[in-house]
Scaffold this active site. Structure first.
Site, short mmCIF file in Angstrom:
data_model
loop_
_atom_site.label_atom_id
_atom_site.label_comp_id
_atom_site.label_asym_id
_atom_site.label_seq_id
_atom_site.Cartn_x
_atom_site.Cartn_y
_atom_site.Cartn_z
N TYR A 71 0.82 -1.07 0.27
CA TYR A 71 0.40 0.21 0.04
C TYR A 71 0.77 1.21 0.20
CZ TYR A 71 -4.07 3.19 0.80
OH TYR A 71 -4.99 3.86 0.77
N ASP A 124 -10.27 18.42 -24.75
CA ASP A 124 -11.36 17.77 -24.21
C ASP A 124 -11.26 18.01 -23.02
OD1 ASP A 124 -10.56 17.17 -26.47
OD2 ASP A 124 -12.83 15.93 -26.58
N ASP A 213 1.24 19.45 -21.17
CA ASP A 213 0.35 18.70 -20.98
C ASP A 213 1.25 17.82 -22.53
OD1 ASP A 213 -1.51 16.65 -21.74
OD2 ASP A 213 -3.75 18.16 -22.32
N LYS A 256 -0.80 7.00 -23.72
CA LYS A 256 -0.27 7.48 -25.16
C LYS A 256 0.97 7.15 -25.11
CE LYS A 256 -4.57 9.38 -24.90
NZ LYS A 256 -4.60 11.16 -24.54
N HIS A 448 -22.23 12.49 -29.14
CA HIS A 448 -21.73 11.80 -30.11
C HIS A 448 -21.37 10.42 -29.73
CE1 HIS A 448 -17.82 13.70 -27.22
NE2 HIS A 448 -17.26 12.56 -28.39
#
Ligand SMILES: *Cc1c(COP(=O)(O)O)cnc(C)c1O
Length: 457
Positions: A71, A124, A213, A256, A448
């Protein structure tokens, strides 16, 4: 040599189930003509996203077995911390379950009434986390970044003049300037080192933090190596280290360029900021040495971050995306040029110029490539961003009608790409036969994902 050989051998395979056009016609009908509603097993080649879809290497699987599930203070955390620090140089490394969790924590810490964030193009989830707090996000990508056919080596660059104007205009209100590398929402386009350096200088001059980012930092580093003066002889790792050296903090989605299926982190130098972030982390993610991840995930990311900076890998990655783009471009298919690192963006508005935006050309194209060849992509156009005028009810289209084909890392081979190019080229030849769609169901937000459509007669 012209042929791109994948710099890996395949040890474990996942079968693709073949299907017929008739079967896929039925599947589309049942899915309400929305590829999000198709089961993955009914897809031959899945370009829905490059996020969390990478193949892991044998070394990453071995690292998973070494995962320490303690932990607090697990060995996995220290291996992860060391690797992230070796690339970014930051003192404080805070793991999160994915990129948006790091964003949520950072923007909560930086929030103040009337805060304004400036960036190339806010992704987004970045924009959503900023706006959720009542703050504002302003996109300042260079004008070339908004013109699909315009060739420019660094279409992800921030417009430095407009950045300085906005820093002056909102003086004292800008907690951070955010550069997204590569610029995902702008087509995966890279940002130059010069632009990163100057953005950092301007941010600091006006008392703002400079935040990266960094979901695709390695792909961006490779573009700098290929395209920017004085970087050809530097290694991707050295370039990445220089990129991060200009920043005060970074948020990263490890789904990514972490080459992992889950994970992310927030990293910074400021100890006070890190202390506040860790307090929030404990509320929503977990103890600071695991932050919403299993020990084995931390180890998979640590190993992924080593592999993603290998030059053979990056060459294959960037070249194979370009190869896909070149093949369909030669067949006449209109697309965003030059291609970015992780995806090919077809200009569906130009591809289907007989179908107006209110009949969703990107959605029509997404359906047709699935029907014709079992390929799944995602519409980024008026289904995703179109609006209705609240007063008149008039349709307001998105800026561009695109179909994005995002390429999972190390998953598909050149013959998968050749097949995909063949399917798209055949659809291009019969484009005049295609008809528009209308929406028959939509949710109030993010329509969408769940909208249902019907073909127009
Ligand atoms: C994917 C992504 C995020 C969000 O990361 P998740 O891991 O999906 O939460 C943020 N910024 C960019 C540029 C991304 O591509």
């Amino acid at each position: 040599m012209k042929t791109i050989i994948e710099p890996f051998k395949i040890k474990s395979v996942e079968p693709i189930r073949m299907s017929s056009v008739q079967e896929r016609a039925e599947i589309l009908k049942r899915a309400g003509y929305n590829p999000f509603a198709i089961r993955a097993e009914d897809v031959l080649i899945d370009y829905l996203t490059d996020s969390g879809t990478s193949s892991m290497s044998s070394e990453q699987w071995a690292a998973m077995m070494r995962g320490d599930e303690s932990y607090a203070g697990s060995r996995s955390f220290f291996r992860f911390e060391e690797e992230v620090r070796r690339i970014t140089g930051f003192r404080n490394i805070i793991p999160t379950h994915q990129g948006r969790a790091a964003e949520k924590i950072l923007f909560n810490v930086l929030h103040k009434p009337g805060a304004v964030y400036l960036g190339n193009t806010h992704f987004d989830t970045t924009r959503a986390n900023i706006e959720y707090l009542g703050d504002e996000a302003i996109d300042l990508v260079i004008p070339e970044g908004l013109i699909p056919s315009k060739i420019h080596p660094f279409k992800g660059n921030i417009d430095l003049e407009r950045l300085e104007d906005n820093l002056k205009k909102h003086k004292g209100q800008v907690p951070a300037v955010i550069t997204t590398v590569t610029n995902n929402s702008g087509g995966g386009q890279p940002v130059s080192m010069e632009n990163i350096r100057e953005t950092s200088r301007l941010a600091r001059k006006y008392g703002a933090l400079f935040v990266l980012d960094s979901a695709r930092f390695a792909e961006n580093a490779y573009f700098i190596k290929m395209r920017e003066r004085d970087y050809a002889d530097k290694s991707p790792r050295e370039i990445a280290q220089e990129i991060f050296s200009y920043a005060d903090a970074t948020t990263m989605s490890a789904k990514k360029d972490g080459l992992a299926n889950i994970g992310g982190f927030l990293a910074c130098n400021d100890d006070d900021l890190a202390a506040e972030a860790r307090n929030l982390l404990i509320l929503t993610e977990g103890f600071p040495t695991y932050g919403g991840l299993a020990g084995r995930d931390l180890d998979a990311i640590a190993q992924g971050l080593r592999e993603v900076l290998e030059e053979d890998y990056l060459h294959y990655r960037v070249r194979s995306t370009a190869y896909f783009a070149e093949k369909i471009s030669e067949a006449g298919v209109p697309l965003i040029l030059p291609p970015g690192g992780h995806a090919v963006y077809i200009d569906a508005g130009a591809f289907l110029d007989h179908i107006p935006p209110e009949q969703f050309p990107g959605q029509v194209l997404a359906n047709e490539i699935y029907l014709h060849g079992g390929i799944r992509g995602v519409e980024i156009g008026s289904v995703m961003f179109g609006k209705q005028d609240p007063e008149t009810g008039a349709f307001q289209p998105a800026v561009l009608e695109l179909l994005r084909l995002a390429i999972p890392r190390r998953v598909y081979t050149q013959s998968h790409v050749d097949y995909s190019a063949e399917v798209i080229t055949e659809v291009y030849k019969k484009r005049r036969e295609l008809r528009g769609f209308k929406i028959v169901y939509e949710a109030p937000y993010l329509r969408h994902f769940t909208a249902r459509f019907e073909p127009l007669a």
